[in-house]
Design an enzyme around this catalytic site. Structure first.
Site, short mmCIF file in Angstrom:
data_model
loop_
_atom_site.label_atom_id
_atom_site.label_comp_id
_atom_site.label_asym_id
_atom_site.label_seq_id
_atom_site.Cartn_x
_atom_site.Cartn_y
_atom_site.Cartn_z
N ASP A 189 0.85 -1.18 0.00
CA ASP A 189 0.00 0.00 0.00
C ASP A 189 0.89 1.24 0.00
O ASP A 189 2.08 1.16 0.34
CB ASP A 189 -0.90 -0.02 1.24
CG ASP A 189 -1.78 1.21 1.34
OD1 ASP A 189 -2.48 1.51 0.36
OD2 ASP A 189 -1.75 1.87 2.39
N ASP A 210 -0.08 5.04 1.04
CA ASP A 210 -0.23 5.98 2.16
C ASP A 210 -0.03 5.28 3.50
O ASP A 210 -0.74 4.32 3.81
CB ASP A 210 -1.61 6.63 2.13
CG ASP A 210 -1.85 7.44 0.87
OD1 ASP A 210 -1.00 8.29 0.55
OD2 ASP A 210 -2.88 7.22 0.20
N GLY A 265 -7.58 3.42 3.82
CA GLY A 265 -7.51 2.30 2.90
C GLY A 265 -8.65 2.21 1.91
O GLY A 265 -8.63 1.36 1.01
N ARG A 309 -12.05 7.46 -1.91
CA ARG A 309 -12.57 8.70 -1.34
C ARG A 309 -14.09 8.65 -1.17
O ARG A 309 -14.63 9.04 -0.13
CB ARG A 309 -12.20 9.90 -2.22
CG ARG A 309 -10.77 10.36 -2.05
CD ARG A 309 -10.53 11.66 -2.80
NE ARG A 309 -10.71 11.48 -4.24
CZ ARG A 309 -11.50 12.23 -5.01
NH1 ARG A 309 -12.21 13.19 -4.47
NH2 ARG A 309 -11.58 12.02 -6.30
N SER A 329 -5.88 5.77 -3.85
CA SER A 329 -5.74 7.20 -4.13
C SER A 329 -5.27 7.45 -5.56
O SER A 329 -4.36 6.78 -6.05
CB SER A 329 -4.74 7.82 -3.15
OG SER A 329 -4.44 9.15 -3.53
N ASP A 331 -1.22 -0.82 6.21
CA ASP A 331 -1.38 -0.22 7.53
C ASP A 331 -2.85 -0.05 7.90
O ASP A 331 -3.17 0.27 9.04
CB ASP A 331 -0.69 1.15 7.61
CG ASP A 331 -1.38 2.21 6.76
OD1 ASP A 331 -1.78 1.89 5.62
OD2 ASP A 331 -1.52 3.35 7.24
#
Length: 270
Positions: free
Chosen positions: A25, A27, A75, A78, A143, A201
Site C-alpha cells: 500500500d 499511504d 484504505g 474517497r 488514491s 497499515d
C-alpha cells in the site's frame, strides 16, 4: 540494484525472506502521507458537520483524525470513505453530498502536497533490500495521487507495477476490503496471491489481503495506539511491525541476532 552509501547492503528478514513478490500500500506504508490525508478529511468533514449537524446530538462530535480515520476512511476510496463516515454520524448522504465532501477533501489534500511528502526511511531500506534480492514489487493504492506521491518521494522507479485510484476506476475495481486492487497488482507481477506478500497499515487493507489469499499479510502499526496491533491481527495480519525497517537485516557484525528475535515475535505475536 547496487547499494549506495546512503543505502547499505541489506537482506530481507523472515517472513519476507524468499518471497518472490510483494505488493505494498502507499499511504502510511511507503509514504508519510496518511496524516495529510487525515487532516484533509478533518477539514472537509468538520465543515460538512457544521453546516448540516446530525439529528442526534450524541453524533455531532467533530471528525477524529486518528480513530475516525482508521475506522471509516483509511484504505478506502474517497467516495467510500466519505459515505462511511457520514453514515456513522447518523446521516443518509446522497451521491451529490458524498461527491462534494470528497472533492473538498481532495482540494485540501492537493494544496498540502506542495509542502512535499517523504518516504519512510525504513520502507526505503526494505525496498532496496527486496530489489537486491530479485523480488518483484508493486505499489497499490485507492488514491489517484499515488503516482505523484511516489514520484515526489523519489521511490517510483523501485516498483515494477503500480495500481492506483485512476486505474481502479478505469478497471471498475471495487474498494477495500475487497481484494481486487491487490489481485490486479499481483497479476501485473505475474505472481499468484499465495506466493505474494501484502504490506498494509489499514484495517480494510489487511482484510483485503486475507480475503485475497495473500501470504504473508504484514500490518504496519504506525500509530502504536492501544489495541491497534491487535486490530490489525484480527483483520488478517500475519505479522505486525511498527516500521518496515524491522524486516531488514543490515550487513555487518551482529546483524543476525535481531533477525532471530523478530522471527520469534512473528511466530508468537504478543
Amino acid at each position: 540494484m547496487t547499494p549506495t552509501p546512503s543505502q547499505p547492503a541489506a537482506t530481507p528478514r523472515l517472513p519476507l525472506a524468499g518471497v518472490p513478490a510483494v505488493v505494498l500500500d502507499t499511504d502510511g506504508v511507503i509514504t508519510d502521507s496518511a496524516r495529510v490525508h487525515a487532516a484533509a478529511w478533518q477539514t472537509a468533514f468538520d465543515a460538512r458537520l457544521a453546516a448540516h449537524p446530525p439529528p442526534d446530538p450524541a453524533l455531532r462530535a467533530p471528525f477524529d483524525p486518528h480513530d475516525d480515520y482508521l475506522r471509516y476512511v483509511d484504505g478506502r476510496s474517497r467516495l467510500d470513505g466519505a459515505e462511511n463516515f457520514l453514515r456513522s454520524r447518523g446521516l443518509d448522504p446522497d451521491q451529490d453530498t458524498v461527491r462534494a465532501v470528497s472533492e473538498e477533501k481532495d482540494r485540501v489534500f492537493t494544496a498540502r502536497l506542495a509542502a512535499g511528502i517523504d518516504a519512510y526511511p525504513g520502507t526505503v531500506r526494505l525496498l532496496h533490500a527486496l530489489r537486491a534480492a530479485g523480488v518483484r514489487l508493486a505499489a497499490a493504492s485507492a488514491s489517484r495521487h499515488a503516482r505523484e506521491l511516489l514520484d515526489r518521494a523519489r521511490v517510483l522507479d523501485l516498483f515494477d507495477a503500480l495500481v492506483d485510484g485512476d486505474e481502479a476506476r478505469r478497471l471498475g475495481l471495487p474498494g477495500k476490503p475487497d481484494p481486487a486492487l491487490f489481485l490486479e497488482a499481483a497479476r501485473r507481477l505475474d505472481s499468484p496471491p499465495a506466493a505474494t506478500a501484502v504490506v498494509e497499515d489499514a484495517l480494510a487493507g489487511v482484510e483485503a489481503g486475507r480475503r485475497g489469499g495473500f501470504h504473508p499479510v504484514i500490518g504496519v502499526d504506525r500509530t502504536a495506539g492501544p489495541g491497534t496491533a491487535d486490530r490489525l491481527r484480527a483483520h488478517g495480519a500475519d505479522l505486525v511491525v511498527l516500521d518496515l525497517g524491522e524486516l531488514v537485516t543490515e550487513a555487518g557484525p551482529g546483524a543476525g541476532s535481531g533477525g532471530e528475535r523478530d522471527e520469534r515475535e512473528g511466530r508468537h505475536p504478543a
